[in-house]
Motif scaffolding. Structure first.
Motif: not given
Ligand code: NAD
Length: 517
Positions: A508-517
């Protein structure tokens, strides 16, 4: 050896400390390098030559830095409590050599023998403090916003700490820095004042023996010698992440700029212009003792010396008379003789500055009530002994705004509320030490409040000088903002690191940022 040196056991002290007529001034521990031009150290006590020290060449400086860099690699991974054990042994050696080292401090710098012993005691105290601290170099943990994560902060050693010191505390200031830096895992390179180089040689020999006895590498404690040009080797050197510099504000401004240009860290301990406020509720007897010790102790050559007395008009005449009487009883002479209260200034340049200050205060409209003057004749052959002086003055005078490193005390009158006195006290460029003498709780608390003294040190019913090592020491404004010695001053000798550990199978990324591959 002069008569004074013979009668007060200086020869024996030098022998015990391993000080010779000519001393190599550059060392990485047991290895001493020959150096170049000699600095001659004359005693302000009797004008006699004590010994000479060679200065560090650029090539020798490079060898010192190479040795310190190599030593850092093993010293930083030694557990901190084991480093603390080395500092404990160093403190033991200082206990053993307290008397000869105290004598050398007194004879080379000119402070009283009692103050010389006190300075060595401060070294012992900071070693004891550092030993305990070596088991408490604590970080902080905080809760992560991400599930299955742990977050914390920890402190790591910095590397090489460069120490530049002033003449007036020729041994203690080094130990404040070095004892903390060592337990933090740093290695140190010290340039003592060119006005007290033999104190540097003596301390380095004491430290080197402890490191050698423990089979530790060269380079943990290093010494270089010379004037500001040798100091500049360190301030310009990006391999020295922290430069701790003690001395005049003039020097601090140059050091801050040079170290700042390469984005290094500097710890600055610079000049003061310290005042005691004396309110109508002051205990006059305590005030006089505190003010006289503060103004004439170490011949007015402490960074915390009392330079200004801000006295309420209702008790002004009473305090003035008590001070004049007390100054009449001061005995000025050989500081190794415990019957004397006031020793010499460091050199004849300092005497010239003292004379100029007295001329200037008169030219600006001041009124000298205890006249100064340079003492001559038997016992005063060095030309460095001056009479402590008192002048009635105004805070706006240029000379009052300036730190004169000599026993000149300015009396300033205030009227009305304690706020007026606080304004005068804060109305200078420096911000080191301050005090109020009062039995009035409201006045004391106002002096200590957010709207009170703007100094790094603020005392109630104690003078401005004579700090203990347990508290952080240093000052604001043109005093440089640095803190040394006790409390959490150790943090400046370390770098802080924030660590986050993920113990899940997700990312999981901080601040809830989504980065799905
Ligand atoms: P100074 O500034 O003349 O010299 C101090 C040191 O700085 C010496 O080792 C000197 O060689 C070095 N130096 C000078 N210029 C330099 C430069 N450009 N680059 C690198 N190094 C340089 O001071 P001093 O006369 O030895 O000492 C008296 C002053 O020190 C007073 O102002 C006093 O208040 C101050 N002091 C402050 C504290 C404190 O903790 N705030 C303690 C002791 C002394």
């Amino acid at each position: 050896m002069s008569n004074v040196a013979t009668s007060f056991g200086i020869e024996e002290a030098l022998q015990e400390l391993g000080i010779n007529e000519t001393n190599h001034g550059t060392s990485t521990g047991s290895n001493w390098m020959p150096g170049t031009d000699e600095i001659a150290s004359y005693s302000p006590v009797d004008g006699a030559l004590i010994g000479k020290v060679t200065t560090t060449t650029k090539d020798e400086y490079e060898q010192v830095i190479a040795s310190a860099s190599e030593a850092f690699k093993s010293w930083r991974v030694m557990p901190a409590p084991q480093r603390g054990e080395i500092v404990r042994q160093f403190g033991e050696e200082l206990r053993r050599l307290k008397e000869p080292l105290g004598k050398l401090v007194s004879y080379e710098m000119g402070k009283s023998y009692q103050e010389g012993l006190g300075e060595v005691q401060e070294m012992i105290d900071i070693c004891d403090f550092a030993v305990g601290l070596s088991r408490q170099l604590h970080g902080l943990t905080m809760h992560s916003e991400r599930p299955g994560h742990r977050m914390y902060e920890q402190y790591h050693p910095l590397g090489i700490v460069g120490i530049i010191s002033a003449f007036n505390f020729p041994v203690a200031v080094w130990s404040w820095n070095t004892a903390l830096a060592w337990i933090c895992g740093d290695v140190c390179v010290w340039k003592p004042s060119e006005k007290a180089p033999l104190c540097g040689i003596a301390c380095q020999k004491i430290a080197a023996k402890v490191f050698a006895d423990n089979n530790l590498p060269e380079g943990i404690s290093c010494l270089i010698n010379g004037d500001y040009k040798v100091g500049e080797y360190m301030t310009q050197d990006k391999r020295v992440p922290l430069v701790s510099a003690t001395g005049s504000t003039r020097m601090g401004k140059i050091v801050a700029k040079t170290v700042g240009e390469r984005l290094g860290k500097s710890l600055l301990e610079l000049g003061g212009n310290n005042a005691i406020i004396v309110t109508p509720d002051a205990d006059i007897k305590m005030t006089v003792i505190g003010a006289v010790f503060g103004a004439v102790g170490t011949a007015g050559q402490r960074c915390t010396s009392t330079r200004r007395l801000i006295i309420h008009e209702s008790i002004y005449d009473q305090v003035k008379k008590a001070l004049v009487d007390a100054y009449g009883q001061l005995r000025i002479g050989n500081p190794l003789d415990e019957n004397n209260h006031v020793g010499p200034l460091i050199d004849t340049d300092a005497v010239a500055m003292y004379n100029q200050a007295l001329e200037k205060v008169v030219a600006e409209g001041g009124n000298i009530i205890v006249p100064g003057g340079v003492l001559e004749g038997e016992g005063y052959e060095s030309g460095c002994y001056v009479k402590p002086a008192i002048a009635e003055a105004n805070n706006s005078y240029e000379i009052v705004q300036h730190e004169t490193f000599a026993p000149v005390l300015y009396l300033l009158k205030y009227s009305g509320d304690v706020e007026n006195a606080i304004d005068v006290q804060n109305g200078v460029a420096q911000g080191l030490s301050s005090a109020i003498m009062t039995n009035n709780l409201r006045e004391a608390e106002r002096f200590l409040s957010h709207a009170g003294s703007d100094c790094g040190i603020a005392n109630v019913n104690i003078g401005t000088s004579g700090a203990e090592i347990g508290g952080a020491f240093g000052g604001e404004k043109e005093t440089g903002g640095g803190r040394e010695s006790g409390s959490d001053a150790w943090k400046v000798y370390m770098r802080r690191q924030t660590n986050t550990i993920n113990y899940t199978t997700e990312l999981p990324l901080a601040q809830g940022i989504k980065f799905d591959l």
